[in-house]
Design an enzyme around this catalytic site. Sequence first.
Site, PDB file in Angstrom:
ATOM      1  N   LYS A   1     -27.154  48.968  81.663  1.00 34.91           N
ATOM      2  CA  LYS A   1     -25.990  48.923  82.603  1.00 34.91           C
ATOM      3  C   LYS A   1     -24.756  48.272  81.981  1.00 34.91           C
ATOM      4  CE  LYS A   1     -26.240  46.692  86.745  1.00 34.91           C
ATOM      5  NZ  LYS A   1     -25.460  45.697  86.447  1.00 34.91           N
ATOM      6  N   THR A   2     -25.206  46.956  81.607  1.00 33.92           N
ATOM      7  CA  THR A   2     -24.184  46.208  80.942  1.00 33.92           C
ATOM      8  C   THR A   2     -23.500  46.616  79.613  1.00 33.92           C
ATOM      9  OG1 THR A   2     -24.898  44.119  82.031  1.00 33.92           O
ATOM     10  CG2 THR A   2     -23.563  43.836  80.222  1.00 33.92           C
TER      11      THR A   2
ATOM     12  N   ARG B   1     -29.869  33.782  80.434  1.00 34.88           N
ATOM     13  CA  ARG B   1     -28.629  34.456  81.034  1.00 34.88           C
ATOM     14  C   ARG B   1     -27.390  33.591  80.366  1.00 34.88           C
ATOM     15  NH1 ARG B   1     -28.495  38.654  84.779  1.00 34.88           N
ATOM     16  NH2 ARG B   1     -30.708  39.000  85.443  1.00 34.88           N
TER      17      ARG B   1
ATOM     18  N   ARG C   1     -34.492  34.477  90.746  1.00 35.00           N
ATOM     19  CA  ARG C   1     -34.444  34.327  92.088  1.00 35.00           C
ATOM     20  C   ARG C   1     -35.616  34.361  92.824  1.00 35.00           C
ATOM     21  NH1 ARG C   1     -33.646  38.447  94.407  1.00 35.00           N
ATOM     22  NH2 ARG C   1     -33.910  40.469  92.614  1.00 35.00           N
TER      23      ARG C   1
ATOM     24  N   SER D   1     -32.261  45.929  86.159  1.00 35.34           N
ATOM     25  CA  SER D   1     -32.231  45.495  85.008  1.00 35.34           C
ATOM     26  C   SER D   1     -33.228  46.080  83.833  1.00 35.34           C
ATOM     27  CB  SER D   1     -33.231  43.845  85.308  1.00 35.34           C
ATOM     28  OG  SER D   1     -33.044  43.323  83.995  1.00 35.34           O
TER      29      SER D   1
ATOM     30  N   ASP E   1     -20.864  43.866  87.493  1.00 31.65           N
ATOM     31  CA  ASP E   1     -22.055  43.711  88.375  1.00 31.65           C
ATOM     32  C   ASP E   1     -21.954  44.042  89.904  1.00 31.65           C
ATOM     33  OD1 ASP E   1     -24.898  43.046  88.391  1.00 31.65           O
ATOM     34  OD2 ASP E   1     -24.455  41.256  89.404  1.00 31.65           O
TER      35      ASP E   1
ATOM     36  N   HIS F   1     -23.773  47.364  93.792  1.00 29.79           N
ATOM     37  CA  HIS F   1     -24.388  46.586  92.879  1.00 29.79           C
ATOM     38  C   HIS F   1     -24.143  47.494  91.548  1.00 29.79           C
ATOM     39  CE1 HIS F   1     -28.011  44.590  90.956  1.00 29.79           C
ATOM     40  NE2 HIS F   1     -26.927  43.968  90.438  1.00 29.79           N
TER      41      HIS F   1
ATOM     42  N   LYS G   1     -25.626  35.741  94.084  1.00 25.54           N
ATOM     43  CA  LYS G   1     -26.216  36.671  94.581  1.00 25.54           C
ATOM     44  C   LYS G   1     -26.384  36.483  96.083  1.00 25.54           C
ATOM     45  CE  LYS G   1     -27.398  39.455  91.327  1.00 25.54           C
ATOM     46  NZ  LYS G   1     -26.652  40.924  91.378  1.00 25.54           N
TER      47      LYS G   1
END
Length: 528
Positions: free
Chosen positions: A239-240, A319, A56, A235, A254, A217, A198
Amino acid sequence: MNTVDLTTTLDDLLNNASTHENLPVPKLVEKALLRNEGILSSTGALRATTGKYTGRSPEDKFIVDEPTSRDKIAWGKMNKPFDATKFENLYKKVLHYLGQKEELFVFKGFAGADHSYRLPIQVVNEFAWHNLFSHQMFIRPTEEELKAITPEFTVVSAPGFQADPAVDGTLSETFIIISFEKRIVLIGGTEYAGEIKKSIFSVMNYILPEKGILSMHCSANVGQEGDVALFFGLSGTGKTTLSADPHRSLIGDDEHGWANTGVFNVEGGCYAKCISLSEEKEPQIWDAIRFGSVLENVVLDETSRIADYNDGSLTENTRAAYPIQAIPNIIQPSVAGHPTTIIFLTADAFGVLPPISKLTKEQAMYHFLSGYTSKLAGTERGVTSPQATFSTCFGAPFLPLEATVYAEMLGEKIDNHEVDVFLVNTGWSGGEYGVGKRMNLSHTRAMVQAALQGELKSVETVTDPIFGLHIPIHCPGVPDQVLQPKKTWDHPEEYDRKANELALKFTQNFTKFTNVTDEIKKAGPQCQ
């Protein structure tokens, strides 16, 4: 002097015979290959590279300064104002630019799995692979829904168009600009597909709170008894990984909304970071990368086209984008009840936070507003030692409104639904990064499991004297000594020094929140 005709309208683009609407996945893949936008990997996923921008561009993100939204926006570093007249002129230039293209691609669908609150959207893409990304990331309409859909927000993405900062009012050739009044997101100068995803999340963070819905988020899953859990984390915090539980069904990985009826996924897909991805550690993500999925900046072997997920030569931010249906254990539609447990994840490279601790409501709001984790040495240019980083509400770049709006809504929901909140440190123990060791993943999983199953409700706790956190003295599947961070250090005085160093960083960061209650301020660390 020749003048450029800037009379092209959005309707002109949408109604052009060369504009393709909601092409199925195979045709989008064919288009991307024919246009040399990407290549196929050995598993059939489409691999694309994004050139200069592999992540980003927060410095190039703006919100148009308009009367209808001006007083609601939390203006500042994350939400920079953009002149309305300059936006209109730039918008016309981008439409003219896209009007010269031989083909355009449009996706129409939804953001928000709950039909009561979903936002009909459309994404206009210059690239076929970006349209495939949009198709996989957002909620795909049925044939009947597609016939009736009236988009309420439009993303116009023109990666090949570069702005002139001196004329257009941008800071560089790249721009991501949201107009809440015109209901347009304008993207140019960057091929990074994540800007599309996003930008819509930012839009939902503006729209949903106005409807009394907390936008978040986070990832979310649900157990066999219907118990819902939320996982917040920046990040690298896990989390994932931790939300992908074979014994629980994934709601989403997400972005979510929390309404009076429960939680719902904002998206229809997953955008997983896949640096160092392995089949052993994350089999669900591994198996999801197949035909129709998009690999972004992943290095492939030139001959075999096998992905090398350990190769970060293009970027560490590799990604994979795929529809949520590629994950075997999901709930459909992506809607569930109210959460019973919330997990805040942090990767503490100072090695001083406990691996798990119970939070009061005020502590939960404090840590939600703080959004702490660590940047590690070598992850960014100039970072030579662990650095504390704070991202408000675990998603600062995507919050148009004041942070306290989201925090107060969270506090109310914790109260109303008697939610248990835990802070879980997936970072270091026994010393800071470079001295101690990373938390054992099996121990972390055991702690999360105990929290989700309510096994920590009645366990005796001790209060950390610096951070004020309530640390359980026992947890099934975890050695007792692991739970007390100071006991894992060889030199307790060194622990105290590092703990106070981190506590001071928390305190300094929190000074920007001037309109929170004293109870919340006091819920943070206290230096000794």
